[in-house]
Design an enzyme around this catalytic site. Structure first.
Site, PDB file in Angstrom:
ATOM      1  N   ARG A 116      10.643  56.225  63.866  1.00 52.70           N
ATOM      2  CA  ARG A 116      10.452  56.833  62.547  1.00 52.70           C
ATOM      3  C   ARG A 116       9.005  57.263  62.280  1.00 52.70           C
ATOM      4  NH1 ARG A 116      14.393  56.394  58.735  1.00 52.70           N
ATOM      5  NH2 ARG A 116      12.860  56.289  57.064  1.00 52.70           N
TER       6      ARG A 116
ATOM      7  N   TYR B 122       3.739  61.290  54.663  1.00 46.12           N
ATOM      8  CA  TYR B 122       2.482  60.876  54.020  1.00 46.12           C
ATOM      9  C   TYR B 122       1.473  62.023  54.015  1.00 46.12           C
ATOM     10  CZ  TYR B 122       3.708  56.047  53.072  1.00 46.12           C
ATOM     11  OH  TYR B 122       4.283  54.923  52.534  1.00 46.12           O
TER      12      TYR B 122
ATOM     13  N   SER C  94      -0.731  56.434  50.921  1.00 50.40           N
ATOM     14  CA  SER C  94      -0.003  55.930  49.753  1.00 50.40           C
ATOM     15  C   SER C  94      -0.947  55.716  48.573  1.00 50.40           C
ATOM     16  CB  SER C  94       0.658  54.601  50.103  1.00 50.40           C
ATOM     17  OG  SER C  94       1.127  53.989  48.927  1.00 50.40           O
TER      18      SER C  94
ATOM     19  N   CYS D 131      15.050  39.301  46.435  1.00 46.11           N
ATOM     20  CA  CYS D 131      14.573  38.521  47.583  1.00 46.11           C
ATOM     21  C   CYS D 131      13.853  39.420  48.574  1.00 46.11           C
ATOM     22  CB  CYS D 131      15.749  37.846  48.287  1.00 46.11           C
ATOM     23  SG  CYS D 131      16.657  36.746  47.205  1.00 46.11           S
TER      24      CYS D 131
ATOM     25  N   HIS E 101      10.515  43.727  29.426  1.00 49.04           N
ATOM     26  CA  HIS E 101       9.360  43.563  28.548  1.00 49.04           C
ATOM     27  C   HIS E 101       9.224  44.813  27.661  1.00 49.04           C
ATOM     28  CE1 HIS E 101       5.199  43.553  27.170  1.00 49.04           C
ATOM     29  NE2 HIS E 101       5.292  42.239  27.273  1.00 49.04           N
TER      30      HIS E 101
ATOM     31  N   ASP F  31       0.030  41.741  28.413  1.00 49.50           N
ATOM     32  CA  ASP F  31       0.851  40.889  27.550  1.00 49.50           C
ATOM     33  C   ASP F  31       1.734  39.950  28.379  1.00 49.50           C
ATOM     34  OD1 ASP F  31       1.685  40.236  24.808  1.00 49.50           O
ATOM     35  OD2 ASP F  31       3.652  40.948  25.485  1.00 49.50           O
TER      36      ASP F  31
ATOM     37  N   CYS G 238      19.890  32.040  46.016  1.00 49.18           N
ATOM     38  CA  CYS G 238      21.124  32.819  45.990  1.00 49.18           C
ATOM     39  C   CYS G 238      22.244  31.979  46.605  1.00 49.18           C
ATOM     40  CB  CYS G 238      20.977  34.107  46.790  1.00 49.18           C
ATOM     41  SG  CYS G 238      19.832  35.253  46.026  1.00 49.18           S
TER      42      CYS G 238
ATOM     43  N   CYS H 107      22.441  32.266  50.324  1.00 45.26           N
ATOM     44  CA  CYS H 107      21.163  32.140  51.041  1.00 45.26           C
ATOM     45  C   CYS H 107      21.252  31.076  52.131  1.00 45.26           C
ATOM     46  CB  CYS H 107      20.054  31.782  50.060  1.00 45.26           C
ATOM     47  SG  CYS H 107      18.432  31.577  50.832  1.00 45.26           S
TER      48      CYS H 107
ATOM     49  N   CYS I  30      13.123  30.143  52.124  1.00 41.67           N
ATOM     50  CA  CYS I  30      13.361  30.386  50.695  1.00 41.67           C
ATOM     51  C   CYS I  30      13.448  29.051  49.958  1.00 41.67           C
ATOM     52  CB  CYS I  30      14.671  31.131  50.490  1.00 41.67           C
ATOM     53  SG  CYS I  30      14.472  32.895  50.347  1.00 41.67           S
TER      54      CYS I  30
END
Lengths: 392, 392
Positions: free
Chosen positions: A100, A108, A115, A160, A198, A347, A367, A370, A375
């Site tokens: 890739r 890019y 980025s 996750c 929020h 905030d 989870c 999982c 984790c």
């Protein structure tokens, strides 16, 4: 090894953007040191009893130059939390990333050579700190040793694959540097692990939508369809119990509520890779299908990204919108430098610092599907930090 | 044929529960006539300028006796909106329903011999009308001819498989009885098509959760995991753009917000049938996996059903909970006769009657992957009713 020293010498609030370490750097502290200098010094309160507070931004990494694309993709496809390829990960990952690389390098190059996530994260965190320093002087650190650090995810909705992956990495490095066990380390950690509805976040999204709506003639404005687009997940992750799809949906509902349900809308999912099943409907298909149905006024709204990156600047702007071939297909601005958004960050951080919580109750629950021991241990660690928060 | 007459002779507000016609009766009016009598007469306002208002509840049908199970399943599996079996539907549907009948008959026998949906729908609608009559006297009908009807979905979250299927059926019968075209019929229709985060709905869910939480010892209460369970959808429907998963998630977020995020939780999906891919995580797997992980205090919360039925009384209570084999695995009460819930229904209806809208803006938008001409025409029809609402 390096963890104690740099954190101890950090200015009172230190902004450490982008520590999704596997994707950007093998050690968060490397970034911490590099980026400590970009944080503006803040006023020190000699009366504050709470130690130095590092605000550690966790975000998706990204190559800053096209030369970095190859190594970046290698780390990306090696990350089983983010892209689960099963037992063949060590073999398939390098193959896929190598294949890739040329294509992604071109992408890019097409968005300016790298980025923009780092630029925006630094800006957002630096501006947030200025506000936080005023509204939360009691956490202005004054002890040169010890103190606390806040890992602040820049993914408003928890997955996750994103926040969880960053926390796994953070936990791994913390243990390497400070040792395992339940004893307090030099740094007490807490986590802002999700903030999908929020009011400031919702307001910032809504304003960008309203602004884009104003570019349509008044008589057509109500007929524009809003397409909220979030990064998709493999169905294997969804079916394991990942909370991300539901939290993204909560954000979408909150934004529509703020907009008074002025337009019809859909939530769709972008950027799926590989042959396995991912959560749909896909963003690119959605745009094509609506255009085919004669619905050519569409606004794409990146709802799970807080700044521009390859998925907005290239995938949405240069692929999906370009291929739609209709001037009515547009995109809402990303949050980037939005003042409302940066005030929201402050905030969120302020409320977290006041709460005395090490993380949300929700974060403590694995989870249902999982099987990752990492984790399990990571969650135990961050939940357990609550015991030491009082001595921050 | 029959549509005008019975509606004209209905009492001023008529409660017509359960007109998911394919599943319960081939003609909504059949039910309307049968059930008109169950609605209590309400006070007539001779000064109201707005015509008789029928409140038509749309809900999943269900067999009232075990003998009705066979015909019920036949209609269920013939419904491509609800269970998409593709071109082979006319052949596969009867086969599957025949094969499943004995098993499902046993299940209904185990919950008392029939579905309680009708009982609860009648109770809910009748109680709602008493309230509505007080708070919304202006829609108290006084003209014996003409007037309006409100199709009020009892699925708080919209899916093409549930509310959409009912509306397709309603539209089909309306056209057969009143003719096609954009001219006003004897009845002006409007639709309450979704209400996933209505504060009263959220309050009713939250109270039932709180009540169940109180049955655990105080020191264990915060560690109970809440499992919101909704009927699943095939991934083909999800990927077509169905709005249901996102709206269910919005309800879950709202309930958790109301509960102050007191507990950790997951949203999971139940009742999948057949070999194709459905949205997960599955409820039954989720319970098993958490119990295996040692998390044995779990409350199941049916979040997309407003009254008990086979999926709660049998699937959750007698299968999932029974198989868990742990006394800490429980279920929150369904909304059934909850006064808070019934007040919520009245408030939803009241606000709708005041709004002058024929349906939500969202309802007018077809799913991106929709290929159903019936959906297209049905949506046009209900959206177009807005032109006639002023003359209600």
């Amino acid at each position: 090894m390096a963890l104690r020293t740099p954190i101890h010498t950090l200015p009172r609030r230190v902004i450490i953007p982008k520590i999704t370490q596997r994707h950007s750097s093998p050690c968060p502290i490397h970034h911490a040191r590099l980026l400590a200098t970009v944080a503006p010094p803040v006023t020190q309160s000699s009366t504050s009893s709470q130690g130095p507070t590092a605000m550690v931004f966790m975000n998706m990494g990204g190559p800053s130059t096209t030369d970095e694309v190859g190594p970046f993709l290698s780390r990306l496809f090696a990350d089983g939390d983010l892209i689960p390829l099963g037992r063949l990960q060590p073999y398939l990952g390098p193959l896929i990333s190598k294949r890739r690389t040329p294509k992604i390098q071109k992408q890019y190059a097409a968005i300016g050579g790298g980025s923009p996530i780092r630029k925006w994260s630094e800006h957002q965190s630096s501006e947030m700190c200025k506000i936080l320093d005023v509204v939360n002087p009691e956490t202005a650190p004054h002890r040169p040793e010890g103190g606390g650090a806040v890992a602040f995810t820049q993914y408003p909705q928890y997955s996750c694959s994103t926040t969880g992956s960053s926390l796994n990495e953070l936990w791994k490095w913390r243990n390497r540097l400070e040792g395992k066990g339940d004893t307090p380390g030099a740094i007490t950690w807490s986590v802002i692990d999700r903030w999908p509805v929020h009011p400031g976040l919702v307001e910032a999204f809504a304003r960008n939508v309203e602004e884009q709506l104003l570019t349509y003639p008044e008589e057509k404005r109500k007929e524009v369809v809003l397409l909220f687009s979030a990064h998709s997940l493999p169905m294997s992750v969804v079916n394991r119990g990942d909370t991300y799809p539901a939290e993204v949906a909560a954000t979408v509902w909150a934004v529509m509520q703020r907009l008074g349900f002025s337009n019809s809308y859909r939530l769709c999912w972008q950027s799926q890779v590989g042959p396995s099943a991912w959560l749909g409907a896909q963003t690119s298909d959605t745009v094509q299908e609506y255009v085919k149905k004669g619905q050519t006024d569409l606004i794409l709204i990146p709802i799970a990204f807080t700044s521009d990156h390859i998925e907005t600047l290239f995938e949405l702007d240069q692929e999906v919108i370009h291929e739609a071939g209709s001037p009515g297909v547009k995109r809402a601005e990303s949050l980037n430098g939005s003042k409302v958004f940066i005030e929201a960050l402050a905030d969120v951080a302020h409320k977290h610092l006041q709460s005395g919580e090490s993380c949300s109750r929700q974060m403590g629950l694995r989870c249902q599907g999982c099987t990752s021991e990492r984790c399990l241990e990571q969650k135990k660690f961050f939940v357990g930090q609550e015991n030491f928060l009082s001595v921050r």
